[in-house]
Motif scaffolding. Structure first.
Motif, PDB file in Angstrom:
ATOM      1  N   ALA A 706       0.836  -1.202   0.000  1.00  0.00           N
ATOM      2  CA  ALA A 706       0.000   0.000   0.000  1.00  0.00           C
ATOM      3  C   ALA A 706       0.868   1.247   0.000  1.00  0.00           C
ATOM      4  O   ALA A 706       0.578   2.229  -0.698  1.00  0.00           O
ATOM      5  CB  ALA A 706      -0.922  -0.002   1.216  1.00  0.00           C
ATOM      6  N   LEU A 707       1.957   1.231   0.790  1.00  0.00           N
ATOM      7  CA  LEU A 707       2.872   2.373   0.806  1.00  0.00           C
ATOM      8  C   LEU A 707       3.539   2.552  -0.554  1.00  0.00           C
ATOM      9  O   LEU A 707       3.786   3.686  -0.996  1.00  0.00           O
ATOM     10  CB  LEU A 707       3.936   2.171   1.895  1.00  0.00           C
ATOM     11  CG  LEU A 707       3.442   2.257   3.343  1.00  0.00           C
ATOM     12  CD1 LEU A 707       4.563   1.913   4.318  1.00  0.00           C
ATOM     13  CD2 LEU A 707       2.893   3.646   3.649  1.00  0.00           C
ATOM     14  N   LEU A 708       3.811   1.443  -1.240  1.00  0.00           N
ATOM     15  CA  LEU A 708       4.396   1.524  -2.583  1.00  0.00           C
ATOM     16  C   LEU A 708       3.430   2.155  -3.572  1.00  0.00           C
ATOM     17  O   LEU A 708       3.821   2.978  -4.398  1.00  0.00           O
ATOM     18  CB  LEU A 708       4.789   0.127  -3.063  1.00  0.00           C
ATOM     19  CG  LEU A 708       6.224  -0.314  -2.798  1.00  0.00           C
ATOM     20  CD1 LEU A 708       6.407  -1.760  -3.210  1.00  0.00           C
ATOM     21  CD2 LEU A 708       7.209   0.570  -3.540  1.00  0.00           C
ATOM     22  N   VAL A 709       2.165   1.766  -3.502  1.00  0.00           N
ATOM     23  CA  VAL A 709       1.174   2.360  -4.405  1.00  0.00           C
ATOM     24  C   VAL A 709       1.096   3.856  -4.160  1.00  0.00           C
ATOM     25  O   VAL A 709       1.064   4.660  -5.105  1.00  0.00           O
ATOM     26  CB  VAL A 709      -0.201   1.702  -4.204  1.00  0.00           C
ATOM     27  CG1 VAL A 709      -1.277   2.458  -4.991  1.00  0.00           C
ATOM     28  CG2 VAL A 709      -0.164   0.249  -4.650  1.00  0.00           C
ATOM     29  N   ARG A 710       1.087   4.265  -2.896  1.00  0.00           N
ATOM     30  CA  ARG A 710       0.966   5.687  -2.586  1.00  0.00           C
ATOM     31  C   ARG A 710       2.191   6.477  -3.040  1.00  0.00           C
ATOM     32  O   ARG A 710       2.060   7.591  -3.563  1.00  0.00           O
ATOM     33  CB  ARG A 710       0.760   5.891  -1.087  1.00  0.00           C
ATOM     34  CG  ARG A 710       0.535   7.364  -0.719  1.00  0.00           C
ATOM     35  CD  ARG A 710       0.227   7.550   0.742  1.00  0.00           C
ATOM     36  NE  ARG A 710       1.393   7.314   1.591  1.00  0.00           N
ATOM     37  CZ  ARG A 710       1.408   7.532   2.906  1.00  0.00           C
ATOM     38  NH1 ARG A 710       0.303   7.953   3.514  1.00  0.00           N
ATOM     39  NH2 ARG A 710       2.488   7.290   3.615  1.00  0.00           N
ATOM     40  N   SER A 711       3.375   5.911  -2.879  1.00  0.00           N
ATOM     41  CA  SER A 711       4.595   6.678  -3.148  1.00  0.00           C
ATOM     42  C   SER A 711       5.113   6.535  -4.568  1.00  0.00           C
ATOM     43  O   SER A 711       5.819   7.414  -5.069  1.00  0.00           O
ATOM     44  CB  SER A 711       5.705   6.262  -2.168  1.00  0.00           C
ATOM     45  OG  SER A 711       6.089   4.916  -2.390  1.00  0.00           O
ATOM     46  N   ARG A 712       4.760   5.423  -5.254  1.00  0.00           N
ATOM     47  CA  ARG A 712       5.388   5.149  -6.549  1.00  0.00           C
ATOM     48  C   ARG A 712       4.412   4.916  -7.699  1.00  0.00           C
ATOM     49  O   ARG A 712       4.822   4.936  -8.851  1.00  0.00           O
ATOM     50  CB  ARG A 712       6.299   3.918  -6.430  1.00  0.00           C
ATOM     51  CG  ARG A 712       7.451   4.084  -5.473  1.00  0.00           C
ATOM     52  CD  ARG A 712       8.506   5.012  -6.030  1.00  0.00           C
ATOM     53  NE  ARG A 712       9.657   5.137  -5.139  1.00  0.00           N
ATOM     54  CZ  ARG A 712      10.745   5.841  -5.417  1.00  0.00           C
ATOM     55  NH1 ARG A 712      10.827   6.478  -6.576  1.00  0.00           N
ATOM     56  NH2 ARG A 712      11.737   5.927  -4.570  1.00  0.00           N
ATOM     57  N   ILE A 713       3.143   4.655  -7.412  1.00  0.00           N
ATOM     58  CA  ILE A 713       2.217   4.309  -8.499  1.00  0.00           C
ATOM     59  C   ILE A 713       1.052   5.283  -8.482  1.00  0.00           C
ATOM     60  O   ILE A 713      -0.025   4.977  -7.973  1.00  0.00           O
ATOM     61  CB  ILE A 713       1.711   2.860  -8.379  1.00  0.00           C
ATOM     62  CG1 ILE A 713       2.877   1.893  -8.233  1.00  0.00           C
ATOM     63  CG2 ILE A 713       0.893   2.488  -9.619  1.00  0.00           C
ATOM     64  CD1 ILE A 713       2.459   0.444  -8.105  1.00  0.00           C
ATOM     65  N   LYS A 714       1.273   6.434  -9.054  1.00  0.00           N
ATOM     66  CA  LYS A 714       0.199   7.407  -9.187  1.00  0.00           C
ATOM     67  C   LYS A 714      -0.510   7.207 -10.522  1.00  0.00           C
ATOM     68  O   LYS A 714      -1.730   7.221 -10.609  1.00  0.00           O
ATOM     69  CB  LYS A 714       0.778   8.817  -9.096  1.00  0.00           C
ATOM     70  CG  LYS A 714      -0.246   9.925  -9.000  1.00  0.00           C
ATOM     71  CD  LYS A 714       0.448  11.266  -8.766  1.00  0.00           C
ATOM     72  CE  LYS A 714      -0.562  12.392  -8.577  1.00  0.00           C
ATOM     73  NZ  LYS A 714       0.113  13.695  -8.326  1.00  0.00           N
ATOM     74  N   PHE A 715       0.296   7.002 -11.560  1.00  0.00           N
ATOM     75  CA  PHE A 715      -0.212   6.743 -12.907  1.00  0.00           C
ATOM     76  C   PHE A 715       0.257   5.375 -13.367  1.00  0.00           C
ATOM     77  O   PHE A 715       1.177   4.784 -12.786  1.00  0.00           O
ATOM     78  CB  PHE A 715       0.290   7.806 -13.886  1.00  0.00           C
ATOM     79  CG  PHE A 715      -0.065   9.214 -13.513  1.00  0.00           C
ATOM     80  CD1 PHE A 715      -1.324   9.717 -13.779  1.00  0.00           C
ATOM     81  CD2 PHE A 715       0.865  10.037 -12.891  1.00  0.00           C
ATOM     82  CE1 PHE A 715      -1.653  11.022 -13.443  1.00  0.00           C
ATOM     83  CE2 PHE A 715       0.556  11.336 -12.551  1.00  0.00           C
ATOM     84  CZ  PHE A 715      -0.714  11.833 -12.822  1.00  0.00           C
ATOM     85  N   SER A 716      -0.337   4.885 -14.440  1.00  0.00           N
ATOM     86  CA  SER A 716       0.128   3.604 -14.991  1.00  0.00           C
ATOM     87  C   SER A 716       1.460   3.763 -15.698  1.00  0.00           C
ATOM     88  O   SER A 716       2.215   2.796 -15.847  1.00  0.00           O
ATOM     89  CB  SER A 716      -0.913   3.039 -15.962  1.00  0.00           C
ATOM     90  OG  SER A 716      -1.012   3.836 -17.134  1.00  0.00           O
ATOM     91  N   GLN A 717       1.774   4.972 -16.152  1.00  0.00           N
ATOM     92  CA  GLN A 717       3.062   5.256 -16.773  1.00  0.00           C
ATOM     93  C   GLN A 717       4.122   5.326 -15.680  1.00  0.00           C
ATOM     94  O   GLN A 717       4.040   6.146 -14.775  1.00  0.00           O
ATOM     95  CB  GLN A 717       3.011   6.584 -17.531  1.00  0.00           C
ATOM     96  CG  GLN A 717       4.327   7.020 -18.152  1.00  0.00           C
ATOM     97  CD  GLN A 717       4.787   6.102 -19.261  1.00  0.00           C
ATOM     98  OE1 GLN A 717       3.977   5.622 -20.045  1.00  0.00           O
ATOM     99  NE2 GLN A 717       6.070   5.848 -19.328  1.00  0.00           N
TER     100      GLN A 717
END
Length: 882
Positions: A706-717
């Motif tokens: 979840a922390l990875l999604v918040r910090s690194r995955i904002k867009f699919s690019q």
């Protein structure tokens, strides 16, 4: 007789006063010793801004005074505008290395020399340019900046300077990548600039000054020079602009066929469109085209395949004797899961293959299982319509287990084993080694003798080298915070190095005489560290070699558990307490067997020693299935949604983005393993750190992911290389954790399966296949997440459909069933028609046939989509199946 100082002063007077009329006589009078005397001042000029005003004087003086290597170094900044003084020098002095310098420069520069200079010097014999120098100088020749209008303009006047331009030089443009392509792609939207070279070729081929056929052949033969996509596309556009006639195309057949092996679809499509024009001609080389069919049919580009089928159909129609051969070649296309491709292929075989049915039947055998159910009906004369069972699960004898006895961590029972481990530790990227290090050092401490100390020299040298790793400061303008990050080996490895260095300092106290070399090595390392901290004070260089309890990485809560455990291990060593660490893994990637943990805890009870709280929490977190109830309750507060407004991604395209709401940890002010679970890890966790961070919470993977999604995955690019290098080991670690996929790990997996990086997508597909096979993923939840992302156009649907048709479908019956559940969950979240919805529905329809199942969607949704003309047929097929 002038001295060296007098020569320098005379030159300075000429130089600073820009006395151009005096420099040539001055240079002619120089002796070898005078030239050497001028070099220090020339170096000074090269390093300062003074050369800008008197660049010609500087350049010609350097040419006369310097050696080849000195000239290259002193003029590396030099822009190659036309210089009048150079010609005056070259008339009486042209060094033997003059050509060599510019030929070498062309390898590293897009603009090594003004073309007018090159042509003039070539004609006068001053330079012997190689083809690369000619091409890169000529490429920019049409372009200039008009000072009056303050615009970029183009000219073709240079072409008439000498016949050599048309006879030889212009043909080098077809062999080397040059900057003409940069102007064509990146210049302002000015037709005069964008189409300068296109205009030149069209003008002079029309007048006959340039051979039109030679240009057309040159364009097609650029494939032999392995150009990049930009130049290849430019030449393809030039070929189209020249509008070759049917007669010309017939003469170019061999070259057109050769382009079929290009890795760039632009050139292949251009060639195929040309071949379409001549495929019906009596002069068309039928055998030549058919021989290239295997190359074309292996393409993954749909437009290439469709064009190939169109040409193949035309050839089959006009040449009955080739129909059987063509139909057999086309059978390969049934490996392609695109329904339109298979449909068109089947129609050609059905129309032209009947006379050769036995031969075609044999050709279709290897591909029969790959033929889509909707296509098989067209091939009823060539295949048997029998139900083909997919592979069942019967080969799986054991369920997937987190702890695998084949993955047991090796034991280290001798000094030699431990020294070997330490020697490879600081050059390794195996995450579990960091978890093993404290226990290995504790074992070493119980075995080591004075005579063993010399064996630690190599690992200690590596530890000091790693500890010098400079940090990178980063300022966040949004919240005004500064972070110090360790990319490269990462902060976990840096902590490990400091731990080992501190242990070796303990050995100096334990064996003061025999460990004297360690003390000396440490003293030298500390002195160097202090010097670096002073020298790099403006770069925020922190002292690196410090006592373990002062390690600067502990400012980030994410690193405190490992830091605490290593401090605890060192404390046990120094107090000579013979007790094990509780958190040392027993199995890869970092699991602990429950009975082993019980045994370790019992040792503490017998010794009457209280276990370290972090060590105990870490150990429990590594026992499969254990998650504290309060942590589970906290995870329920996590949430995510798609943004209400769009923002620009890394490619400056506007998209909706993922918003993660992760509350602060209720334990953030406590000495607790879960103190950091609300932190922004982008300030601290680098590519080399992510695996060990995940291994801190193997039973609660929602925390790190979840922390990875918040910090690194904002867009699919994927935002940048750093983000890619974080996400790739993260998805690899998820693959290694053979456990059920919880909610926010599923969100990370959904983002990964749709992201722009192919390697990450492929890993995500492999994880889905494995967890679906063992019922370790909720595909209703997983599919709903993907559907919500598609509904917001967060990622292209094609990324998923390509994965499904290539890797995820028709592997086993269990996986096909789970894939159907996944597709239904995705489709249920689509409240509008998204791009490539038809392909999703085609896959779903195929799964219904494979699973002998019926549609499980709301028919009202289907009827709504049925209003779309392009979807009507596939919707009817699904509804009728129901």
């Amino acid at each position: 007789m002038n001295t060296g100082n007098e020569i320098v002063e005379s030159f300075k007077k000429i130089y600073f006063n820009n006395q151009r009329n005096k420099i040539i006589p001055f240079l002619k009078e120089l002796k070898n010793k005078d030239k050497k005397a001028l070099l220090p001042f020339l170096r000074e000029c090269a390093s300062k801004s003074t050369y800008k005003e008197n660049r010609e004087i500087f350049y010609v003086t350097t040419l006369v005074c310097a050696t080849e290597s000195q000239f290259i170094k002193l003029t590396e900044w030099f822009y190659n505008n036309t210089l009048e003084l150079v010609d005056e020098v070259l008339e009486w002095y042209c060094p033997a290395w003059f050509s060599k310098v510019y030929n070498k420069k062309a390898k590293n520069s897009w603009n090594p020399l003004s073309y007018t200079d090159l042509l003039r010097w070539t004609l006068k014999g001053y330079i012997e340019p190689d083809e690369l120098l000619i091409a890169r100088s000529l490429g920019r020749a049409p372009f200039y900046f008009d000072e009056k209008s303050r615009k970029r303009c183009s000219t073709d006047a240079f072409l008439e300077l000498d016949p050599l331009v048309f006879d030889e030089h212009i043909w080098t443009l077809f062999k080397y990548e040059v900057s003409m392509f940069d102007y064509s792609e990146y210049s302002p939207k000015d037709a005069d600039i964008q189409d300068a070279w296109t205009r030149i070729f069209l003008k002079y081929t029309a007048s006959g000054r340039i051979s039109r056929m030679r240009v057309l052949k040159g364009i097609l033969l650029t494939i032999t020079y392995d150009f990049k996509s930009g130049p290849t596309g430019w030449f393809a556009n030039l070929f189209i602009a020249m509008k070759p006639t049917t007669e010309e195309l017939l003469e170019l057949q061999d070259e057109l066929f050769a382009t079929f092996s290009s890795k760039y679809s632009k050139l292949v499509n251009t060639a195929l469109n040309s071949v379409k024009q001549i495929a019906g001609s009596e002069k068309f080389q039928i055998d030549g085209f058919i021989s290239h069919l295997p190359v074309l049919l292996m393409s993954e580009v749909k437009s290439i395949l469709l064009s190939t089928l169109t040409i193949a159909e035309k050839v089959a129609k006009n040449h009955p004797e080739k129909q059987g051969q063509i139909c057999c070649e086309l059978a390969y296309l049934f490996l392609n899961k695109d329904e339109a491709i298979q449909q068109k292929t089947a129609k050609i075989i059905k129309q032209y293959g009947v006379p050769y049915s036995d031969l075609i039947k044999e050709s279709l055998v290897p591909y029969q299982d790959a033929i889509l159910s909707s296509v098989k009906e067209l091939l009823i004369d060539f295949i048997e319509l029998v139900h083909v069972e997919t592979i069942d699960n019967c080969g799986i004898t054991e369920p997937l287990k987190a702890i695998d006895e084949n993955q047991r961590v090796p034991a280290f029972n001798t000094v030699e084993d431990i020294v070997f481990f330490l020697s490879k530790f600081f050059g390794s990227d195996v995450p579990v080694y960091i978890d093993l290090l404290p226990a290995v050092i504790m074992k070493l401490n119980s075995l080591i003798k004075p005579e063993n100390l010399s064996q630690l020299e190599i690992p200690l040298i590596k530890a000091y080298e790693l500890s010098y790793h400079r940090s990178i400061s980063r300022y966040d303008f949004k919240d005004g915070t500064t972070s110090i990050n360790f990319w490269g080996r990462g902060l976990y490895y840096h902590l490990s190095a400091i731990f080992f260095i501190n242990y070796c300092q303990y050995l100096c106290r334990r064996f003061p005489t025999d460990a004297a070399y360690i003390a000396k090595m440490h003293e030298e390392a500390v002195d160097l560290d202090i010097k670096e901290s002073k020298r790099e004070r403006f770069n925020k260089y922190n002292r690196q070699i410090l006592p373990l309890n002062e390690w600067h990485g502990q400012q980030y809560p994410v690193f405190r558990p490992y830091h605490r455990i290593m401090c605890h291990a060192l404390n046990l060593i120094e107090r000579e307490i013979d007790l094990p660490l509780l958190s040392t893994p027993t199995h890869l990637p970092a699991w602990i067997q429950q009975d082993m943990l019980d045994k370790r805890i019992n040792q503490y009870k017998v010794a009457g020693v209280e276990p370290d709280s972090i060590d105990l929490q870490m150990a429990l977190s590594r026992c499969p299935g254990f998650v504290p109830e309060e942590v589970l309750q906290h995870l329920k507060k996590y949430s995510w949604k798609i943004s209400d407004e769009k923002e620009k991604d890394g490619n400056y395209n506007e998209h909706y983005f993922i918003q993660m709401d992760i509350p602060l940890s209720p334990w953030e002010d406590q000495n607790n393993l879960y103190a950091c679970i609300g932190d922004n890890i982008s300030y601290s966790i680098g590519p080399s750190d992510i695996s060990n961070f995940i291994l801190t919470y193997p039973t609660a993977l929602s925390i790190p992911y979840a922390l990875l999604v918040r910090s690194r995955i904002k867009f699919s690019q994927v935002a940048n290389a750093e983000t890619r290098d974080v996400l790739l080991p993260a998805i690899q670690m998820l693959y290694n954790q053979k456990t059920a996929v919880d909610s926010y790990t599923a969100l990370f997996l959904a983002c990964s399966i749709l992201c722009s990086d192919r390697n990450i997508r492929n890993y995500a597909a492999e994880i889905w296949l494995e967890r679906s096979l063992h019922n370790l993923i909720d595909n209703v939840e997983f599919g709903s997440m993907i559907g919500k992302l598609f509904n917001a156009d967060w990622a292209p649907v094609k990324r998923l459909t390509d994965l499904i048709t290539s890797f995820m479908m028709n592997i086993t019956h269990q996986q096909n069933t789970e894939l159907q559940v996944l597709m239904e969950a995705i489709l249920s979240q689509l409240h509008r028609t998204v791009t490539n919805l038809k392909k999703l529905l085609e896959i779903y329809s195929e799964l219904l046939v494979l699973n002998n199942s019926t549609a499980n969607l709301q028919l009202t949704q289907m009827h709504k989509w049925q209003d779309e003309k392009s979807l009507k047929k596939i919707i009817e097929r699904i509804i009728n199946k129901k």
